[in-house]
Design a protein around this motif. Structure first.
Motif, PDB file in Angstrom:
ATOM      1  N   LEU A  38       0.850  -1.183   0.000  1.00  0.00           N
ATOM      2  CA  LEU A  38       0.000   0.000   0.000  1.00  0.00           C
ATOM      3  C   LEU A  38       0.890   1.238   0.000  1.00  0.00           C
ATOM      4  CD1 LEU A  38      -2.728  -1.095   2.573  1.00  0.00           C
ATOM      5  CD2 LEU A  38      -2.942  -0.976   0.073  1.00  0.00           C
ATOM      6  N   SER A  39       0.451   2.266  -0.689  1.00  0.00           N
ATOM      7  CA  SER A  39       1.260   3.481  -0.857  1.00  0.00           C
ATOM      8  C   SER A  39       0.336   4.683  -0.949  1.00  0.00           C
ATOM      9  CB  SER A  39       2.099   3.377  -2.131  1.00  0.00           C
ATOM     10  OG  SER A  39       1.251   3.401  -3.278  1.00  0.00           O
ATOM     11  N   GLN A  40       0.924   5.872  -1.015  1.00  0.00           N
ATOM     12  CA  GLN A  40       0.105   7.068  -1.203  1.00  0.00           C
ATOM     13  C   GLN A  40      -0.666   7.008  -2.519  1.00  0.00           C
ATOM     14  OE1 GLN A  40       1.837  10.984  -0.160  1.00  0.00           O
ATOM     15  NE2 GLN A  40       3.621   9.851   0.604  1.00  0.00           N
ATOM     16  N   ALA A  41      -0.093   6.353  -3.512  1.00  0.00           N
ATOM     17  CA  ALA A  41      -0.737   6.295  -4.827  1.00  0.00           C
ATOM     18  C   ALA A  41      -1.990   5.438  -4.822  1.00  0.00           C
ATOM     19  CB  ALA A  41       0.253   5.767  -5.866  1.00  0.00           C
ATOM     20  N   ASN A  42      -1.989   4.340  -4.042  1.00  0.00           N
ATOM     21  CA  ASN A  42      -3.102   3.390  -4.161  1.00  0.00           C
ATOM     22  C   ASN A  42      -3.977   3.265  -2.921  1.00  0.00           C
ATOM     23  OD1 ASN A  42      -1.808   1.521  -2.342  1.00  0.00           O
ATOM     24  ND2 ASN A  42      -0.622   0.664  -4.032  1.00  0.00           N
ATOM     25  N   LEU A  43      -3.576   3.876  -1.795  1.00  0.00           N
ATOM     26  CA  LEU A  43      -4.328   3.692  -0.553  1.00  0.00           C
ATOM     27  C   LEU A  43      -5.729   4.285  -0.634  1.00  0.00           C
ATOM     28  CD1 LEU A  43      -4.513   2.810   2.396  1.00  0.00           C
ATOM     29  CD2 LEU A  43      -3.453   4.993   3.037  1.00  0.00           C
ATOM     30  N   GLY A  44      -5.860   5.466  -1.194  1.00  0.00           N
ATOM     31  CA  GLY A  44      -7.167   6.106  -1.240  1.00  0.00           C
ATOM     32  C   GLY A  44      -8.192   5.272  -1.984  1.00  0.00           C
ATOM     33  N   HIS A  45      -7.805   4.747  -3.138  1.00  0.00           N
ATOM     34  CA  HIS A  45      -8.727   3.916  -3.919  1.00  0.00           C
ATOM     35  C   HIS A  45      -9.116   2.667  -3.135  1.00  0.00           C
ATOM     36  CE1 HIS A  45     -10.608   2.127  -7.455  1.00  0.00           C
ATOM     37  NE2 HIS A  45      -9.955   1.004  -7.174  1.00  0.00           N
ATOM     38  N   PHE A  46      -8.155   2.052  -2.480  1.00  0.00           N
ATOM     39  CA  PHE A  46      -8.443   0.842  -1.710  1.00  0.00           C
ATOM     40  C   PHE A  46      -9.473   1.125  -0.626  1.00  0.00           C
ATOM     41  CE2 PHE A  46      -7.671  -2.198   1.700  1.00  0.00           C
ATOM     42  CZ  PHE A  46      -7.659  -3.404   0.999  1.00  0.00           C
ATOM     43  N   GLY A 105      10.192   4.544   2.124  1.00  0.00           N
ATOM     44  CA  GLY A 105      10.799   4.983   0.871  1.00  0.00           C
ATOM     45  C   GLY A 105      10.399   6.402   0.505  1.00  0.00           C
ATOM     46  N   GLU A 106       9.126   6.721   0.653  1.00  0.00           N
ATOM     47  CA  GLU A 106       8.650   8.075   0.343  1.00  0.00           C
ATOM     48  C   GLU A 106       9.241   9.096   1.310  1.00  0.00           C
ATOM     49  OE1 GLU A 106       4.364   6.386  -1.318  1.00  0.00           O
ATOM     50  OE2 GLU A 106       4.607   6.982   0.774  1.00  0.00           O
ATOM     51  N   ALA A 107       9.467   8.653   2.548  1.00  0.00           N
ATOM     52  CA  ALA A 107      10.011   9.557   3.561  1.00  0.00           C
ATOM     53  C   ALA A 107      11.448   9.973   3.252  1.00  0.00           C
ATOM     54  CB  ALA A 107       9.948   8.896   4.937  1.00  0.00           C
ATOM     55  N   LEU A 108      12.167   9.191   2.453  1.00  0.00           N
ATOM     56  CA  LEU A 108      13.523   9.579   2.065  1.00  0.00           C
ATOM     57  C   LEU A 108      13.520  10.888   1.277  1.00  0.00           C
ATOM     58  CD1 LEU A 108      14.988   6.139   0.950  1.00  0.00           C
ATOM     59  CD2 LEU A 108      15.463   7.365   3.068  1.00  0.00           C
ATOM     60  N   TYR A 109      12.424  11.134   0.565  1.00  0.00           N
ATOM     61  CA  TYR A 109      12.330  12.349  -0.246  1.00  0.00           C
ATOM     62  C   TYR A 109      11.648  13.496   0.507  1.00  0.00           C
ATOM     63  CZ  TYR A 109      12.996   8.639  -3.677  1.00  0.00           C
ATOM     64  OH  TYR A 109      13.463   7.531  -4.357  1.00  0.00           O
TER      65      TYR A 109
END
Length: 250
Positions: A202-210, A228-232
């Motif tokens: 699960l990620s920021q890209a797909n969590l909302g749809h789920f 991984g996203e937190a690295l940026y």
């Protein structure tokens, strides 16, 4: 509302790659809680590739102090070895709010399938009872397509955790019905009296749809993508963004 439990395994992977105590798993967990995360998840494995038993005990104390949920994942069938007492003895020491049972082995890079209740049910039954005696809520990791999901309730589990790896793959491929199998599984489980957790890829890209498609998800456990996203973008900012997705419900 769905609750966010942050899996901090990847922090331990980075620490273990060099030895020593940097980055600090407890400090990372505190940062997630400060940002509003509802809980912390760990998945200690017998080979100690990331989270270790001493981490579990320190994080247990941290979550207790902050009155948030601690979720320990692991294979209840894996025998103890030096440095790893076994999942049930570890849960007995740490007394997490939730124990999530996962049928993974040393050869797996990550959890990639759920329990076969027809095969594993008899062995799971006394282990679930023991964990509940420790005061743990028990969740079982399952494939969304498992036709015997209701069996989890018969074994004494309180929840299931839907393995969402296949959902994430389908979503990335642009399939409009990516969450359909998970939604159907959730309804079958809820009809049997089980609560629904979800996790894996699960990620920021797909969590909302789920969350928009799968009814009444109680908790998502997210680690790999979030770290991984937190690295940026930074750990606090990333946790806050996940909470925003959850709160928006889309």
């Amino acid at each position: 509302m769905t609750r966010l439990s942050v899996n901090v395994n990847k922090i331990a992977v980075l620490r273990n790659s060099r030895g020593g105590g940097d980055p600090d798993v407890v400090r990372a967990a505190m940062t997630c809680l400060r940002a509003g995360a509802h809980g912390i998840t760990v998945h200690p494995r017998p080979d100690q590739r990331h989270i270790r038993a001493d981490d579990v005990l320190m994080l247990s104390e941290l979550t207790r102090q902050h009155d948030v949920e601690f979720n320990i994942e692991g294979n209840p069938f894996a025998p103890p070895r030096p440095g790893y007492p076994g999942l049930l003895p570890l849960c007995d020491q740490a007394r997490p709010a939730q124990a999530t049972l996962v049928p993974d082995g040393d050869g797996q890079l990550t959890s990639d399938h759920g329990f076969d209740f027809q095969r594993d049910g008899a062995r799971l039954l006394p282990l679930i009872a023991a964990l509940k005696d420790y005061g743990c809520r028990v969740s079982l990791f399952v494939d969304a397509g498992n036709p015997h999901i209701a069996r989890a309730a018969e074994l004494g589990a309180d929840r299931i955790e839907l393995y969402t790896g296949p959902y994430a793959e389908a979503f990335a491929a642009g399939k409009v019905d990516a969450a359909a199998v998970s939604a159907a599984a959730a309804r079958r489980a809820q009809a049997a009296g089980l609560g629904i957790n979800a996790g894996h890829d699960l990620s920021q890209a797909n969590l909302g749809h789920f969350l928009a498609e799968v009814p009444d998800v109680l908790e998502v456990s997210i680690g790999h993508a979030l770290i991984g996203e937190a690295l940026y973008d930074g750990l606090e900012t990333t946790v806050e963004r996940y909470l925003g997705i959850i709160e928006s419900g889309t």
